[in-house]
Scaffold this motif. Structure first.
Motif, PDB file in Angstrom:
ATOM      1  N   ALA A 185       0.670  -1.264   0.019  1.00 31.07           N
ATOM      2  CA  ALA A 185      -0.114   0.075   0.063  1.00 31.07           C
ATOM      3  C   ALA A 185       0.990   1.434   0.095  1.00 31.07           C
ATOM      4  O   ALA A 185       1.855   1.357   0.637  1.00 31.07           O
ATOM      5  N   PHE A 186       0.741   2.318  -1.070  1.00 34.36           N
ATOM      6  CA  PHE A 186       1.092   3.593  -0.678  1.00 34.36           C
ATOM      7  C   PHE A 186      -0.070   4.754  -1.125  1.00 34.36           C
ATOM      8  O   PHE A 186      -0.807   4.412  -1.496  1.00 34.36           O
ATOM      9  N   GLY A 187       0.499   5.962  -0.939  1.00 36.37           N
ATOM     10  CA  GLY A 187      -0.241   7.013  -1.691  1.00 36.37           C
ATOM     11  C   GLY A 187      -1.492   7.315  -0.874  1.00 36.37           C
ATOM     12  O   GLY A 187      -2.803   7.477  -1.481  1.00 36.37           O
ATOM     13  N   LEU A 188      -1.489   7.277   0.327  1.00 35.56           N
ATOM     14  CA  LEU A 188      -2.596   7.709   1.187  1.00 35.56           C
ATOM     15  C   LEU A 188      -3.146   9.203   0.983  1.00 35.56           C
ATOM     16  O   LEU A 188      -2.481  10.262   0.901  1.00 35.56           O
ATOM     17  N   THR A 189      -4.382   9.246   1.250  1.00 35.58           N
ATOM     18  CA  THR A 189      -4.976  10.701   1.160  1.00 35.58           C
ATOM     19  C   THR A 189      -6.327  10.437   2.267  1.00 35.58           C
ATOM     20  O   THR A 189      -6.936   9.578   1.992  1.00 35.58           O
ATOM     21  N   LEU A 190      -6.407  11.569   2.778  1.00 39.84           N
ATOM     22  CA  LEU A 190      -7.965  11.496   3.607  1.00 39.84           C
ATOM     23  C   LEU A 190      -8.480  12.916   3.446  1.00 39.84           C
ATOM     24  O   LEU A 190      -8.127  13.924   3.062  1.00 39.84           O
ATOM     25  N   ASP A 221      -1.903   7.210  -7.018  1.00 41.79           N
ATOM     26  CA  ASP A 221      -1.696   8.706  -6.131  1.00 41.79           C
ATOM     27  C   ASP A 221      -2.868   9.805  -6.179  1.00 41.79           C
ATOM     28  O   ASP A 221      -2.977  10.814  -6.634  1.00 41.79           O
ATOM     29  N   PRO A 222      -3.977   9.050  -5.348  1.00 41.76           N
ATOM     30  CA  PRO A 222      -5.239   9.979  -5.019  1.00 41.76           C
ATOM     31  C   PRO A 222      -4.784  11.013  -4.269  1.00 41.76           C
ATOM     32  O   PRO A 222      -3.783  10.887  -3.461  1.00 41.76           O
ATOM     33  N   MET A 223      -5.394  12.160  -4.335  1.00 39.61           N
ATOM     34  CA  MET A 223      -5.179  13.327  -3.390  1.00 39.61           C
ATOM     35  C   MET A 223      -6.334  14.357  -3.413  1.00 39.61           C
ATOM     36  O   MET A 223      -6.814  14.637  -4.598  1.00 39.61           O
ATOM     37  N   PHE A 224      -6.792  14.385  -2.216  1.00 41.19           N
ATOM     38  CA  PHE A 224      -8.009  15.321  -2.221  1.00 41.19           C
ATOM     39  C   PHE A 224      -7.574  16.733  -2.389  1.00 41.19           C
ATOM     40  O   PHE A 224      -6.695  17.171  -1.883  1.00 41.19           O
ATOM     41  N   SER A 225      -8.481  17.542  -2.916  1.00 48.01           N
ATOM     42  CA  SER A 225      -8.457  18.858  -2.711  1.00 48.01           C
ATOM     43  C   SER A 225      -8.764  19.152  -1.319  1.00 48.01           C
ATOM     44  O   SER A 225      -9.270  18.560  -0.565  1.00 48.01           O
ATOM     45  N   PRO A 226      -8.133  20.492  -0.906  1.00 45.15           N
ATOM     46  CA  PRO A 226      -8.373  20.957   0.452  1.00 45.15           C
ATOM     47  C   PRO A 226      -9.737  20.844   1.216  1.00 45.15           C
ATOM     48  O   PRO A 226     -10.173  21.038   2.258  1.00 45.15           O
ATOM     49  N   HIS A 281      -2.145  15.741   7.254  1.00 46.28           N
ATOM     50  CA  HIS A 281      -3.670  16.067   7.751  1.00 46.28           C
ATOM     51  C   HIS A 281      -3.555  16.492   9.113  1.00 46.28           C
ATOM     52  O   HIS A 281      -3.148  15.703   9.998  1.00 46.28           O
ATOM     53  N   GLY A 282      -3.894  17.738   9.495  1.00 47.12           N
ATOM     54  CA  GLY A 282      -3.893  18.107  10.473  1.00 47.12           C
ATOM     55  C   GLY A 282      -2.574  18.281  11.093  1.00 47.12           C
ATOM     56  O   GLY A 282      -1.826  18.998  10.556  1.00 47.12           O
ATOM     57  N   THR A 283      -2.132  17.631  12.141  1.00 48.41           N
ATOM     58  CA  THR A 283      -0.850  17.780  13.035  1.00 48.41           C
ATOM     59  C   THR A 283      -0.335  15.988  12.641  1.00 48.41           C
ATOM     60  O   THR A 283       0.611  15.791  13.422  1.00 48.41           O
ATOM     61  N   THR A 284      -0.511  15.260  11.512  1.00 45.58           N
ATOM     62  CA  THR A 284      -0.109  14.260  11.387  1.00 45.58           C
ATOM     63  C   THR A 284       0.475  14.134   9.859  1.00 45.58           C
ATOM     64  O   THR A 284      -0.129  14.698   8.905  1.00 45.58           O
ATOM     65  N   LEU A 285       1.586  13.863   9.688  1.00 49.30           N
ATOM     66  CA  LEU A 285       2.477  13.433   8.425  1.00 49.30           C
ATOM     67  C   LEU A 285       2.104  11.959   7.998  1.00 49.30           C
ATOM     68  O   LEU A 285       2.469  11.220   8.819  1.00 49.30           O
TER      69      LEU A 285
END
Length: 288
Positions: A37-42, A91-96, A257-261
């Motif tokens: 698994a790689f490329g996490l987005t929340l 490589d999914p990535m949410f917009s802000p 995301h927030g205070t987590t990398l």
């Protein structure tokens, strides 16, 4: 008598064997992190996750998703816009604002049938689920392979592609009148003769995290640069344990995301990749 004592000791060692140590930084082992698994987005609310399932190889790459319901993460499933045999989606990535997801795919481009690499796509997320996938056009996308894209609050997209005669570089394409324009190479000090890829950019473009590796044989580490007076500052290597001390480990696909990398860590074993997602406390201010 010695034999009896030896038998007792053997029995005790079996009963009191050391338990398996679980790395507390590994993100959702068994749900997301499964050694492929790689490329996490929340999503902004932290309750919707997408990532790439690799199976430890690159033959098949599929975007997975899971949601948190009543505090519990649900069983993952293939995202409805991914998983078509013969296509690779990465490589999914949410917009802000969480309304749009960008990703890259080598799916056929109708008006560019000879194109074989990855292009950047977008899909909207609404109350009824995912909308239709749309190609982001032929200014940002070229016959080179574009990947590892990240999006800012104003719609600019940072991504990786090869520069003529060089290894991979980071580029940015601004959104103007609803279209992504011709990309601009970020130049020095971000891009060097090394490989640069996998950008994560803060929503306000105040900082950039990305990987750099001196040669194709070197494992990449993560670096951070700040935008000051319209220029990117000299990059700084992120501290341990974000970057592993083990030279066999590679860190890539960062996401804050927030205070987590969140990042993926990878090593090669027996011709396959062992790659999982990890989460570490993070503040960009620590690197100023």
């Amino acid at each position: 008598m010695k034999m009896i004592v030896g038998m007792v000791l053997l029995s005790c060692s079996a009963v009191f064997a050391a338990p398996t140590v679980v790395d507390p930084a590994k993100f959702l082992p068994g749900v997301v992190s499964d050694d492929g698994a790689f490329g996490l987005t929340l999503a902004p609310d932290g309750a919707h996750a997408l990532w790439v399932a690799s199976g430890g190889g690159r033959e098949r790459l599929v975007i997975m998703e899971t949601r948190k319901v009543n505090g519990a993460w649900q069983a993952p499933s293939v995202a409805p816009f991914s998983g078509t045999p013969g296509w690779k989606d990465i490589d999914p990535m949410f917009s802000p604002d969480g309304k749009t997801l960008i990703f890259q795919s080598n799916r056929p481009v109708p008006d560019k049938p000879a194109r074989k690499g990855f292009d950047i796509y977008a899909v909207e997320r609404g109350a009824q689920g995912w909308g239709a996938v749309r190609h982001l056009g032929h200014d940002i996308n070229t016959d080179e392979s574009e990947s590892s894209a990240a999006i800012t609050a104003n719609g600019s997209i940072y991504f990786m592609k090869n520069a003529p005669g060089m290894d991979s570089d980071l580029w940015v394409s601004a959104l103007r009148e609803g279209r992504h324009g011709v990309p601009r190479n970020l130049g020095l000090p971000i891009n060097t003769q090394a490989r640069e890829s996998n950008p994560y950019v803060a929503p306000d473009e105040s900082y950039l995290i990305y990987f750099s590796a001196a040669t194709a044989e070197d494992q990449p580490d993560l670096f951070i640069s700040f935008r000051e007076n319209g220029q990117w500052s000299a990059p700084r290597r992120l501290k341990a344990p974000i970057n592993s001390a083990d030279p066999a480990d590679a860190e890539f696909t960062p996401f804050v995301h927030g205070t987590t990398l969140y990042l993926a860590r990878q090593r090669r074993e027996n011709g396959r990749f062992i790659e999982n997602i990890y989460a570490y406390p993070f503040s960009a201010a620590d690197y100023r």
